[in-house]
Design a protein around this motif. Structure first.
Motif, PDB file in Angstrom:
ATOM      1  N   LYS A   1       0.842  -1.198   0.000  1.00  0.00           N
ATOM      2  CA  LYS A   1       0.000   0.000   0.000  1.00  0.00           C
ATOM      3  C   LYS A   1       0.873   1.243   0.000  1.00  0.00           C
ATOM      4  O   LYS A   1       1.953   1.262   0.563  1.00  0.00           O
ATOM      5  N   LYS A   2       0.379   2.276  -0.636  1.00  0.00           N
ATOM      6  CA  LYS A   2       1.060   3.566  -0.705  1.00  0.00           C
ATOM      7  C   LYS A   2       0.801   4.345   0.577  1.00  0.00           C
ATOM      8  O   LYS A   2      -0.338   4.479   1.010  1.00  0.00           O
ATOM      9  N   SER A   3       1.851   4.856   1.189  1.00  0.00           N
ATOM     10  CA  SER A   3       1.727   5.696   2.380  1.00  0.00           C
ATOM     11  C   SER A   3       1.910   7.149   1.977  1.00  0.00           C
ATOM     12  O   SER A   3       2.726   7.460   1.117  1.00  0.00           O
ATOM     13  N   PHE A   4       1.133   8.023   2.614  1.00  0.00           N
ATOM     14  CA  PHE A   4       1.301   9.453   2.387  1.00  0.00           C
ATOM     15  C   PHE A   4       0.718  10.219   3.569  1.00  0.00           C
ATOM     16  O   PHE A   4      -0.198   9.753   4.225  1.00  0.00           O
ATOM     17  N   PRO A   5       1.258  11.399   3.852  1.00  0.00           N
ATOM     18  CA  PRO A   5       0.721  12.191   4.963  1.00  0.00           C
ATOM     19  C   PRO A   5      -0.623  12.808   4.573  1.00  0.00           C
ATOM     20  O   PRO A   5      -0.847  13.139   3.415  1.00  0.00           O
ATOM     21  N   LEU A   6      -1.471  12.946   5.539  1.00  0.00           N
ATOM     22  CA  LEU A   6      -2.785  13.545   5.309  1.00  0.00           C
ATOM     23  C   LEU A   6      -3.055  14.561   6.404  1.00  0.00           C
ATOM     24  O   LEU A   6      -3.038  14.231   7.587  1.00  0.00           O
ATOM     25  N   ARG A   7      -3.266  15.787   5.999  1.00  0.00           N
ATOM     26  CA  ARG A   7      -3.649  16.824   6.953  1.00  0.00           C
ATOM     27  C   ARG A   7      -5.171  16.900   6.936  1.00  0.00           C
ATOM     28  O   ARG A   7      -5.777  16.985   5.867  1.00  0.00           O
ATOM     29  N   ILE A   8      -5.765  16.848   8.110  1.00  0.00           N
ATOM     30  CA  ILE A   8      -7.218  16.805   8.209  1.00  0.00           C
ATOM     31  C   ILE A   8      -7.670  17.636   9.412  1.00  0.00           C
ATOM     32  O   ILE A   8      -6.977  17.675  10.436  1.00  0.00           O
ATOM     33  N   ASP A   9      -8.784  18.273   9.274  1.00  0.00           N
ATOM     34  CA  ASP A   9      -9.348  19.064  10.355  1.00  0.00           C
ATOM     35  C   ASP A   9      -9.560  18.174  11.579  1.00  0.00           C
ATOM     36  O   ASP A   9     -10.106  17.064  11.453  1.00  0.00           O
ATOM     37  N   PRO A  10      -9.146  18.615  12.755  1.00  0.00           N
ATOM     38  CA  PRO A  10      -9.289  17.789  13.960  1.00  0.00           C
ATOM     39  C   PRO A  10     -10.739  17.384  14.257  1.00  0.00           C
ATOM     40  O   PRO A  10     -10.985  16.267  14.718  1.00  0.00           O
ATOM     41  N   LYS A  11     -11.693  18.253  13.987  1.00  0.00           N
ATOM     42  CA  LYS A  11     -13.100  17.908  14.224  1.00  0.00           C
ATOM     43  C   LYS A  11     -13.558  16.814  13.273  1.00  0.00           C
ATOM     44  O   LYS A  11     -14.279  15.901  13.669  1.00  0.00           O
ATOM     45  N   LEU A  12     -13.123  16.892  12.009  1.00  0.00           N
ATOM     46  CA  LEU A  12     -13.465  15.850  11.047  1.00  0.00           C
ATOM     47  C   LEU A  12     -12.811  14.528  11.450  1.00  0.00           C
ATOM     48  O   LEU A  12     -13.431  13.467  11.366  1.00  0.00           O
ATOM     49  N   TYR A  13     -11.566  14.594  11.912  1.00  0.00           N
ATOM     50  CA  TYR A  13     -10.888  13.376  12.363  1.00  0.00           C
ATOM     51  C   TYR A  13     -11.655  12.726  13.513  1.00  0.00           C
ATOM     52  O   TYR A  13     -11.821  11.503  13.537  1.00  0.00           O
ATOM     53  N   GLU A  14     -12.126  13.534  14.438  1.00  0.00           N
ATOM     54  CA  GLU A  14     -12.883  13.001  15.573  1.00  0.00           C
ATOM     55  C   GLU A  14     -14.156  12.298  15.088  1.00  0.00           C
ATOM     56  O   GLU A  14     -14.505  11.212  15.569  1.00  0.00           O
ATOM     57  N   ILE A  15     -14.834  12.885  14.129  1.00  0.00           N
ATOM     58  CA  ILE A  15     -16.035  12.272  13.554  1.00  0.00           C
ATOM     59  C   ILE A  15     -15.675  10.948  12.895  1.00  0.00           C
ATOM     60  O   ILE A  15     -16.351   9.930  13.100  1.00  0.00           O
ATOM     61  N   LEU A  16     -14.608  10.949  12.097  1.00  0.00           N
ATOM     62  CA  LEU A  16     -14.169   9.722  11.427  1.00  0.00           C
ATOM     63  C   LEU A  16     -13.751   8.653  12.425  1.00  0.00           C
ATOM     64  O   LEU A  16     -14.018   7.461  12.216  1.00  0.00           O
ATOM     65  N   GLN A  17     -13.125   9.073  13.514  1.00  0.00           N
ATOM     66  CA  GLN A  17     -12.690   8.120  14.534  1.00  0.00           C
ATOM     67  C   GLN A  17     -13.896   7.436  15.186  1.00  0.00           C
ATOM     68  O   GLN A  17     -13.907   6.212  15.345  1.00  0.00           O
ATOM     69  N   LYS A  18     -14.902   8.204  15.529  1.00  0.00           N
ATOM     70  CA  LYS A  18     -16.115   7.619  16.117  1.00  0.00           C
ATOM     71  C   LYS A  18     -16.816   6.703  15.127  1.00  0.00           C
ATOM     72  O   LYS A  18     -17.297   5.621  15.475  1.00  0.00           O
TER      73      LYS A  18
END
Length: 55
Positions: free
Chosen positions: A4-21
């Motif tokens: 798999k290809k790895s790459f950095p991803l910058r994401i809004d912390p609130k969106l990350y929290e939603i995705l995590q849940k």
């Protein structure tokens, strides 16, 4: 299985929290859930085999 290809991803912390849940609800890691969502979007757009834009 291809590597798999790895790459950095910058994401809004609130969106990350939603995705995590959401990922926890689906018993997935955040990384695998993002990959799942991107694959589904690509299929829906007719960019991957499986589903066309019209389905």
């Amino acid at each position: 299985m291809p590597k798999k290809k790895s790459f950095p991803l910058r994401i809004d912390p609130k969106l990350y929290e939603i995705l995590q849940k959401w990922a926890n609800d689906e018993f997935r890691s955040v990384n695998s859930h993002i990959e799942f969502l991107l694959k589904e979007a690509a299929k829906k757009a007719g960019r991957l085999p499986g589903k066309s834009k019209d389905e």
